[in-house]
Design an enzyme around this catalytic site. Sequence first.
Site, PDB file in Angstrom:
ATOM      1  N   GLU A   1      -6.352  -8.023  -0.968  1.00 56.92           N
ATOM      2  CA  GLU A   1      -6.912  -8.143   0.383  1.00 56.92           C
ATOM      3  C   GLU A   1      -8.404  -7.876   0.272  1.00 56.92           C
ATOM      4  OE1 GLU A   1      -4.926  -5.540   3.161  1.00 56.92           O
ATOM      5  OE2 GLU A   1      -2.955  -6.014   2.364  1.00 56.92           O
TER       6      GLU A   1
ATOM      7  N   GLU B   1       0.818  -1.225   0.000  1.00 57.80           N
ATOM      8  CA  GLU B   1       0.000   0.000   0.000  1.00 57.80           C
ATOM      9  C   GLU B   1       0.852   1.276   0.000  1.00 57.80           C
ATOM     10  OE1 GLU B   1      -2.908  -0.374   3.164  1.00 57.80           O
ATOM     11  OE2 GLU B   1      -4.203  -1.576   1.880  1.00 57.80           O
TER      12      GLU B   1
HETATM   13  C1  GLA Z   1      -4.288  -2.815   4.828  1.00 52.68           C
HETATM   14  C2  GLA Z   1      -2.948  -3.484   4.864  1.00 52.68           C
HETATM   15  C3  GLA Z   1      -2.934  -4.752   5.643  1.00 52.68           C
HETATM   16  C4  GLA Z   1      -3.732  -4.607   6.902  1.00 52.68           C
HETATM   17  C5  GLA Z   1      -5.131  -4.213   6.551  1.00 52.68           C
HETATM   18  C6  GLA Z   1      -6.048  -4.116   7.760  1.00 52.68           C
HETATM   19  O1  GLA Z   1      -5.048  -3.072   3.744  1.00 52.68           O
HETATM   20  O2  GLA Z   1      -2.401  -3.720   3.600  1.00 52.68           O
HETATM   21  O3  GLA Z   1      -1.603  -5.056   5.977  1.00 52.68           O
HETATM   22  O4  GLA Z   1      -3.146  -3.651   7.697  1.00 52.68           O
HETATM   23  O5  GLA Z   1      -5.090  -2.961   5.940  1.00 52.68           O
HETATM   24  O6  GLA Z   1      -5.731  -3.072   8.596  1.00 52.68           O
END
Ligand code: GLA
Length: 681
Positions: free
Chosen positions: A308, A149
């Site tokens: 995710e 991210e």
């Molecule tokens: C993001 C991150 C994950 C995790 C999720 C939930 O999407 O990429 O590592 O931290 O949020 O908080």
Amino acid sequence: MYMAQHPLRIGVDYYPEHRSHDLWERDAQLMQQAGFNVVRMAEFAWVNMEPEEGRYDFAWLDDSLQILANHGISAILGTPTAVMPAWVARKYPETLATMSTGHRVRWGVRKNNCFTSGAYRLLSERITRAMADHFASTPNLIGWQTDNEFGGPVCFCDTCRAEFQDWLRTRYGSASLADSTLDQLNGAWGTFFWGQRYNTWGEIQLPEDFSGHNPSLCLDWQRFNSWLNVRFQADQVHILRATCPGHFVTHNFMGLFSELNYYDLARDLDFVSWDNYPVGDAPSFKYDAATAADVMRGLKGKNFWIMEQTAGAPGWGQFGRNPRPDEIRQVAYQQLAHGADGQIWFRWDTCTAGREQYWHGLLGHDNKPLRRYHEAAQVAAEYRKLEPALANTTIKTDVAIIYDYESIWAFKIQPAYGSSLWDPSARGVNNYHNAIRRYHRALLRAGMNVDMIAPSNDLSKYKVVFAPHLYLMPDDLAVKLSEYVRNGGILVCDGRTGVKDATSLMHPRTLPGLLSDALGISIEEYEGLASDMSYGVTGTNGFTGAYTAIQYADWVTAHGAEVLAQIEEWHLENFAALTRNRYGSGYGYYAGVNVKEDAFYDALVKDVMRNAGISPVIAPPPGVEASIREGAGRQVLFLINHTEQPVTMRVPEGKSELITGTPTTGTLTLDRYGVAVILLK
Ligand code: GLA
Ligand code: ZN
């Protein structure tokens, strides 16, 4: 070069380093039983792989990858640079970002590095190379995720300032350094205001806060910070491509997050992935997940993955709503319908330690495979049935919305309008996204698929282009849009369109500037409306209904355009709220106000579609989303119920519903959160 492939990939984000070794075998068994074929791993495991500088330990990951391989599960590895080990911060303190106050952030959270730190860039390249060398021939490794991210932090250290000055010099200086002057920069930034003229590059300061500084400086600072992330990723991609040519390289984007120019970040990747968490607040139509999916597909104009995906109640310190029965499945299908060829739930287990103890995975803290696990397994089984029909299909549509990071940033720096005059906050970004939402949602309700595209895209393949709030408009873009209309395209513009040039100076022209002919209007005055103000709006000339203008009003005079809606205020009776102009063989629409009621945008979309001669394959009932994937001679219709009541609707008869394997009868009932996938041809 990696080629998109089937079967559809489905699985979980997996952190063996969070779990005792005796669970690893059982984890893999349960994943296999669920029908999973992929995991993403290691994106925060730098210290596990390089416990101290230059000493690598990949044995644990080899072990875990082997166990997964034994159960037919492939893996994606993350380069672990979103979390620096404590030894990095201790040995090279300058790797930690400096806040605008001049203080260095303290180690212990994620995303805390400076992107111009030579040490950090070197260490990032080293761990990336070590991983690439070590795992290049691991049989069940299929690809890489860069970092995690991308999006921050913004660092205010001296190195960042020096690099910013250098970056500006490349952009605005002359080719010869010896006679490089700041004339061009001074002109582009309008530094005559407040006596800001620069004499040397070294005088240029960093804008700590966007509400007081020169907007042109702020825009370039934002561009620079975006570029720093892109450069950091490119260094890793370069290494991965050289060592692992058979693996794909992707990154997990964040949907409507807009601090970086995602088109640039996507350019070096094989495909885009993104992280989708649409469950948490009260249940409602998951509009934003659809809009974000279309933005994500638009970054490269191709199908994407979910890296995710919501697997349980989300939360760090406090948690939100739990996905209801069938909702995990619905969330997955919504993305599949918009082009997601990979689907990975975050995360496998729910961690017993650390900041994300409340971010729930498919298994709970008890590690038992319960409801959420079984629902994911059901989805995996269904995906196997859908694969043949979905191979080589994507979204094809006549309708596009221009999605422009530069305009978003210009709004971030100057929101233009809002409830309180002196409170900029995040509102400008919202002004832009809300404009996008008004049209995208109306198109969804009409059953239309939408491509979200960059201003630089080819427009000629679309019958209709919406260009909401296109604030930043270099002249060549205005000419391109006008030509698009002249040649038969339908263009829809609205407030604050074409206001600024590429360096955020105001165009010294009557609005809408170079678009005046295509839109058939002029705007001599405009205003922001306080939150306790609104104007009545009434449809005319066949456009029906009474509506409410809020937030913003252009005082639009029609010069040749037909008025489709009028503002109903004593001082604005000669001004239009909505216009439609015949220009060449196309139409230019202009909505000069933000309207409160969805019905206004539904009516506008209807009018546009009628003039474009397009209609949806199926007009979904309220609360149901329809999306079509097509290709290889096939056309697959997805129907998704966003409500908690069963919905009965008309569908084409005698087609095959692929999940149940039954023929359609002409009517179809979707259960609450229910989905249907119909092979139209
Ligand atoms: C993001 C991150 C994950 C995790 C999720 C939930 O999407 O990429 O590592 O931290 O949020 O908080
Ligand atoms: Zn820095």
